[in-house]
Design an enzyme around this catalytic site. Sequence first.
Site, PDB file in Angstrom:
ATOM      1  CB  SER A 133      -2.498  -6.544  -1.559  1.00  0.00           C
ATOM      2  OG  SER A 133      -3.966  -7.027  -1.521  1.00  0.00           O
ATOM      3  CG  HIS A 186      -5.842  -8.127  -6.056  1.00  0.00           C
ATOM      4  ND1 HIS A 186      -4.808  -9.260  -6.230  1.00  0.00           N
ATOM      5  CD2 HIS A 186      -5.600  -7.663  -5.012  1.00  0.00           C
ATOM      6  CE1 HIS A 186      -4.509  -9.677  -4.440  1.00  0.00           C
ATOM      7  NE2 HIS A 186      -5.165  -8.678  -3.871  1.00  0.00           N
TER       8      HIS A 186
END
Length: 264
Positions: A133, A186
Amino acid sequence: MPTIQGFNTLRARSYILRLPLFTRAMIIVMVAFWLASLQSVWDVRQWGSLIPNELTLSTMYRVNTFPLIHLNFFHALINILSLTPLMERFENEFGTLTSFALFFGPLTTIPALLYFVLEKFIFRGNVAVMGASIWVFLLLGMEGIRTYKTNPHLVIGTHHVPTWTTPLVMAMVIEALVPSTSLVGHLCGVGTGYLFGLGYLKFLSPPEKALRWIEARLNLLGRLPHYVSVDQKTYGRFGVLPTTNAQSLSTPLGLIGSTQRLGP
């Protein structure tokens, strides 16, 4: 008459068969690492995840292996499904060799080292991260900059929300809804994607002349199925955003962009 289910199956099969080489390879490697993690002889996650206190000169491989390793089947599945369309678009635009050089170079090492510095020296922690991710949010960051150049604002009622903030909102939502995710990881991916999208890190990309020489020398286009050459890529060197306005073709796109897991 074909059914809707049959039609969707055919479309999905056609899409999978059209995936370019690097995208296919990354999916296969992620699945292989997940399968390897099922055995108990070798702890794949401990070996390949990004653990700040374990990162030394002899374990620098971790800055490239951690996106390929996942906590479990669902973690791997969701990340693969999220990454595939973004990676496929990137590879078709910039070529297979460029994708390989960037994703096993600056597009992975920069967010990894940024996370290492923040986690170890700012937050004084040792939270391990893994999962593709970080690539997903990096590519979303690039897409956010691309979208902002053509559509700067998303109008919601009387409010104008900058479109480049979309990846940040998604990171916050996932942090709130999905347990054991790494918001810091992230955000490192999104930030790196922004920098590449704005062109500040474009100098780290491999020179096109060298890529052409390698492709010609090794005959990669003739030997490797689904290979996307430098001259086959969709919009030219680092892309020029296709629009109906002919004048916009002169606008360079640049490179648009406890144990915690990266991603849902």
